[in-house]
Design a protein around this motif. Structure first.
Motif, PDB file in Angstrom:
ATOM      1  N   UNK A 275       0.835  -1.190   0.000  1.00 40.22           N
ATOM      2  CA  UNK A 275       0.000   0.000   0.000  1.00 40.22           C
ATOM      3  C   UNK A 275       0.877   1.251   0.000  1.00 40.22           C
ATOM      4  N   UNK A 276       0.341   2.355  -0.532  1.00 33.82           N
ATOM      5  CA  UNK A 276       1.145   3.558  -0.664  1.00 33.82           C
ATOM      6  C   UNK A 276       1.397   4.241   0.674  1.00 33.82           C
ATOM      7  N   UNK A 277       0.420   4.228   1.587  1.00 27.56           N
ATOM      8  CA  UNK A 277       0.598   4.877   2.884  1.00 27.56           C
ATOM      9  C   UNK A 277      -0.418   4.304   3.861  1.00 27.56           C
ATOM     10  N   UNK A 278      -0.261   4.668   5.110  1.00 21.85           N
ATOM     11  CA  UNK A 278      -1.153   4.197   6.157  1.00 21.85           C
ATOM     12  C   UNK A 278      -1.590   5.399   6.981  1.00 21.85           C
ATOM     13  N   UNK A 279      -2.883   5.473   7.328  1.00 22.69           N
ATOM     14  CA  UNK A 279      -3.383   6.559   8.157  1.00 22.69           C
ATOM     15  C   UNK A 279      -3.683   6.022   9.546  1.00 22.69           C
ATOM     16  N   UNK A 280      -3.127   6.683  10.555  1.00 23.81           N
ATOM     17  CA  UNK A 280      -3.348   6.245  11.925  1.00 23.81           C
ATOM     18  C   UNK A 280      -4.768   6.584  12.369  1.00 23.81           C
ATOM     19  N   UNK A 281      -5.224   5.939  13.414  1.00 25.87           N
ATOM     20  CA  UNK A 281      -6.559   6.213  13.945  1.00 25.87           C
ATOM     21  C   UNK A 281      -6.662   7.659  14.416  1.00 25.87           C
ATOM     22  N   UNK A 282      -5.626   8.143  15.063  1.00 28.80           N
ATOM     23  CA  UNK A 282      -5.648   9.525  15.550  1.00 28.80           C
ATOM     24  C   UNK A 282      -5.731  10.517  14.395  1.00 28.80           C
ATOM     25  N   UNK A 283      -4.923  10.302  13.333  1.00 28.54           N
ATOM     26  CA  UNK A 283      -4.943  11.216  12.187  1.00 28.54           C
ATOM     27  C   UNK A 283      -6.292  11.189  11.482  1.00 28.54           C
ATOM     28  N   UNK A 284      -6.892   9.992  11.334  1.00 31.85           N
ATOM     29  CA  UNK A 284      -8.194   9.905  10.682  1.00 31.85           C
ATOM     30  C   UNK A 284      -9.266  10.587  11.521  1.00 31.85           C
ATOM     31  N   UNK A 285      -9.222  10.425  12.824  1.00 34.54           N
ATOM     32  CA  UNK A 285     -10.198  11.091  13.700  1.00 34.54           C
ATOM     33  C   UNK A 285     -10.090  12.598  13.576  1.00 34.54           C
ATOM     34  N   UNK A 286      -8.871  13.116  13.506  1.00 35.35           N
ATOM     35  CA  UNK A 286      -8.693  14.556  13.349  1.00 35.35           C
ATOM     36  C   UNK A 286      -9.217  15.033  12.001  1.00 35.35           C
ATOM     37  N   UNK A 287      -8.962  14.271  10.947  1.00 34.65           N
ATOM     38  CA  UNK A 287      -9.433  14.657   9.613  1.00 34.65           C
ATOM     39  C   UNK A 287     -10.952  14.624   9.515  1.00 34.65           C
ATOM     40  N   UNK A 288     -11.584  13.696  10.224  1.00 29.15           N
ATOM     41  CA  UNK A 288     -13.047  13.580  10.176  1.00 29.15           C
ATOM     42  C   UNK A 288     -13.734  14.758  10.851  1.00 29.15           C
ATOM     43  N   UNK A 289     -13.108  15.325  11.875  1.00 25.13           N
ATOM     44  CA  UNK A 289     -13.710  16.467  12.563  1.00 25.13           C
ATOM     45  C   UNK A 289     -15.061  16.113  13.149  1.00 25.13           C
ATOM     46  N   UNK A 290     -16.051  16.985  12.961  1.00 23.52           N
ATOM     47  CA  UNK A 290     -17.397  16.727  13.479  1.00 23.52           C
ATOM     48  C   UNK A 290     -18.196  15.864  12.538  1.00 23.52           C
ATOM     49  N   UNK A 291     -17.859  14.579  12.515  1.00 28.48           N
ATOM     50  CA  UNK A 291     -18.443  13.671  11.533  1.00 28.48           C
ATOM     51  C   UNK A 291     -19.848  13.206  11.906  1.00 28.48           C
ATOM     52  N   UNK A 292     -20.222  13.247  13.185  1.00 31.12           N
ATOM     53  CA  UNK A 292     -21.491  12.644  13.618  1.00 31.12           C
ATOM     54  C   UNK A 292     -22.635  13.638  13.404  1.00 31.12           C
ATOM     55  N   UNK A 293     -23.045  13.760  12.145  1.00 37.77           N
ATOM     56  CA  UNK A 293     -24.057  14.747  11.780  1.00 37.77           C
ATOM     57  C   UNK A 293     -25.449  14.156  11.634  1.00 37.77           C
TER      58      UNK A 293
ATOM     59  N   UNK B 194     -12.203   2.770  16.568  1.00 32.93           N
ATOM     60  CA  UNK B 194     -13.280   2.867  17.557  1.00 32.93           C
ATOM     61  C   UNK B 194     -12.779   3.558  18.820  1.00 32.93           C
ATOM     62  N   UNK B 195     -11.562   3.226  19.257  1.00 29.13           N
ATOM     63  CA  UNK B 195     -11.007   3.872  20.432  1.00 29.13           C
ATOM     64  C   UNK B 195     -10.759   5.351  20.214  1.00 29.13           C
ATOM     65  N   UNK B 196     -10.239   5.716  19.039  1.00 34.84           N
ATOM     66  CA  UNK B 196      -9.949   7.121  18.760  1.00 34.84           C
ATOM     67  C   UNK B 196     -11.222   7.951  18.671  1.00 34.84           C
ATOM     68  N   UNK B 197     -12.313   7.350  18.146  1.00 39.05           N
ATOM     69  CA  UNK B 197     -13.580   8.083  17.982  1.00 39.05           C
ATOM     70  C   UNK B 197     -14.512   7.922  19.176  1.00 39.05           C
ATOM     71  N   UNK B 198     -14.137   7.031  20.088  1.00 44.09           N
ATOM     72  CA  UNK B 198     -14.962   6.748  21.266  1.00 44.09           C
ATOM     73  C   UNK B 198     -16.353   6.248  20.863  1.00 44.09           C
ATOM     74  N   UNK B 199     -16.348   5.271  19.957  1.00 49.89           N
ATOM     75  CA  UNK B 199     -17.577   4.594  19.553  1.00 49.89           C
ATOM     76  C   UNK B 199     -17.328   3.097  19.673  1.00 49.89           C
ATOM     77  N   UNK B 200     -18.367   2.309  19.496  1.00 49.63           N
ATOM     78  CA  UNK B 200     -18.212   0.863  19.574  1.00 49.63           C
ATOM     79  C   UNK B 200     -17.519   0.333  18.327  1.00 49.63           C
ATOM     80  N   UNK B 201     -16.874  -0.811  18.494  1.00 54.63           N
ATOM     81  CA  UNK B 201     -16.226  -1.428  17.338  1.00 54.63           C
ATOM     82  C   UNK B 201     -17.253  -1.801  16.284  1.00 54.63           C
ATOM     83  N   UNK B 202     -18.452  -2.195  16.702  1.00 53.52           N
ATOM     84  CA  UNK B 202     -19.490  -2.568  15.732  1.00 53.52           C
ATOM     85  C   UNK B 202     -19.868  -1.386  14.841  1.00 53.52           C
ATOM     86  N   UNK B 203     -19.811  -0.149  15.384  1.00 57.00           N
ATOM     87  CA  UNK B 203     -20.101   1.035  14.566  1.00 57.00           C
ATOM     88  C   UNK B 203     -19.072   1.187  13.459  1.00 57.00           C
ATOM     89  N   UNK B 204     -17.790   1.021  13.806  1.00 58.01           N
ATOM     90  CA  UNK B 204     -16.739   1.124  12.794  1.00 58.01           C
ATOM     91  C   UNK B 204     -16.848  -0.018  11.788  1.00 58.01           C
TER      92      UNK B 204
END
Length: 474
Positions: free
Chosen positions: A1-19, A53-63
């Motif tokens: 794969x070309x690159x990997x995104x960490x859970x923390x970086x993805x959570x920051x990029x998502x911002x206020x995703x729960x709309x 799931x840990x970075x977003x503080x949601x259940x694993x089933x949600x992810x």
């Protein structure tokens, strides 16, 4: 794969995703939006379900449900042993349209000819007897022109000898030639996304497999992703536009230049810097060119007179170390037999007036930019209009993935533009529109007015899913 995104970086990029609810679809929509905007490039490995799931503080089933939704819409694939990986998006570029009388053609971001060009051409033609006594074309470039180009680089802080300059028939010819010498079939090449589409075409034709690294108007180059891509894929070459990048108009900071140079040197890559827009400064002010500390052979610079003087003057150049120049000269006859003497003679005279030319271009582009920005902010206040300090275009965030539809509708109103996906490496950018500000102010006002007029109808005619839910856009 070309690159990997960490859970923390993805959570920051998502911002206020729960709309909206359910939460898993809101999360999937957020990731789709990152893919559409190429802030999450194709072939990026996503974090494991438990980590996200840990970075977003949601259940694993949600992810897990969000990833399942993304697989169903072909935004990701789950590969055994590799996790979940983002996929290239389908392209929706409506293609180029032939302009007719009365239309405003902004498909190409090229200013009109410098006003003094006709006089320079006449002066050169008056000396035609001396020109026709020569062969008529030159594989390396006439020494007077190479000396003038070398002098310009030296004045910029990049000491250059004429033997380190090769004159070409435009920047596109230079990109083709350099690519053919440096790239073998299947080699990885790192490119920005969005990027100059004709360069991407040249790289693919040379056999390259492109690795995209995001660049945005707000945040610039994603240095972390670039460092990962260099380390993981070991590209033989990177194609970059450090100054007034096309289409975003963004310029690299000193930190970005140094970080990309260091990453390229660690991976053994050649950095090809497209500097065709570097002199189109409106109000940024002087900036060191960067990459000066590169090891010999690491950096290749490409320039031309197409953007600064006239697109019809097909003259460019390559600045590289002498060994690579020799390889380019040896390979060139398979592409063309050299640059015509007449164009070279014109260019030599033009470079003696270059400071005057750059000042006039700055004034022209400032007038076009300001007219376009002021009118757009008035007629389409919902759009995110970036602040650019030079270059030739705005990279506008529309707020909805309707770039191609907007371009098609604008055509029927006499305005020709290129949609966002035209500048993508592997799909995406449907939420963006490139609008050059190279036309006179009155035409820029008219173009902006057309966009304001058609935007409402494009939104009204689009399925509500396109306007309200990114998740329905594949």
């Amino acid at each position: 794969m070309d690159s990997r995104m960490s859970a923390r970086a993805l959570a920051q990029s998502l911002g206020g995703w729960r709309t909206r609810e359910p939460a898993y679809e809101a999360l999937a929509d957020g990731i789709r939006l990152l893919c559409l905007d190429n802030r999450l490039a194709p072939r990026t490995t996503l974090p494991a379900e438990r980590e996200l799931a840990g970075a977003l503080q949601v259940s694993r089933s949600t992810v897990a449900a969000a990833y399942r939704s993304l697989r169903e819409t072909a935004h990701i694939a789950s590969l055994r042993g590799s996790g979940s990986v983002t996929l290239p998006l389908r392209r929706r570029d409506p293609g180029r349209f032939e302009a007719m009388d009365g239309m405003i053609d902004l498909q190409q971001a090229s200013p009109p000819a410098w006003p003094g060009l006709a006089g320079i051409m006449s002066e050169t033609a008056a000396n035609a007897s001396a020109l026709v006594s020569r062969v008529g074309y030159d594989v390396l470039g006439r020494i007077e022109l190479r000396e003038a180009i070398a002098r310009r680089y030296t004045e910029r802080g990049v000491p250059t000898h004429p033997d380190e300059v090769l004159v070409t028939t435009g920047a596109q010819s230079a990109i083709h030639l350099v690519s053919s010498v440096l790239i073998g079939r299947g080699d990885r090449v790192l490119v920005e996304t969005p990027t100059y589409p004709h360069a991407a075409d040249a790289l693919r034709r040379a056999g390259a497999r492109l690795v995209g690294v995001p660049v945005t108007t707000d945040d610039g180059w994603d240095v972390d992703r670039a460092e990962q891509a260099f380390a993981r894929t070991l590209p033989v070459m990177a194609y970059l536009m450090p100054d007034f990048q096309n289409p975003t108009g963004r310029s690299m900071t000193a930190h970005e230049r140094q970080a990309l140079l260091a990453a390229g040197e660690r991976s053994g890559s050649v950095l090809v810097l497209d500097e065709t827009t570097a002199d189109l400064d409106i109000d940024r002010g002087g900036l060191a060119p960067g990459f000066e500390s590169a090891e010999p052979g690491t950096v290749v610079r490409i320039g031309s007179l197409g953007k600064t003087v006239w697109g019809g003057l097909r003259l460019g150049w390559v600045r590289a170390d002498g060994e690579l120049i020799g390889r380019l000269v040896a390979a060139r006859p398979a592409h063309d037999l050299g640059t015509p003497e007449f164009e070279q003679a014109i260019a030599t005279r033009l470079l003696a007036h270059f400071d005057e030319i750059v000042l006039q271009r700055s004034q022209l582009l400032r007038a076009g930019r300001d007219a376009l920005v002021d009118t757009l902010r008035s007629v389409v206040p919902s759009w995110d209009i970036p602040v650019v300090h030079g270059g030739v275009s705005l990279w506008i965030e529309l707020g909805s993935p309707l770039s191609s539809a907007l371009v098609m509708e604008a055509r029927s109103h006499g305005l020709l533009l290129s949609a966002g996906p035209r500048f993508s490496v592997e799909g995406g950018h449907e939420r963006h529109l490139r609008v050059p500000f190279t036309a006179p102010p009155e035409e820029m006002v008219r173009a902006a007015s057309v966009l304001g007029e058609v935007w409402a109808s494009v939104q009204a005619g689009a399925p509500s899913a396109l306007v309200e839910r990114v998740g329905s856009v594949i």
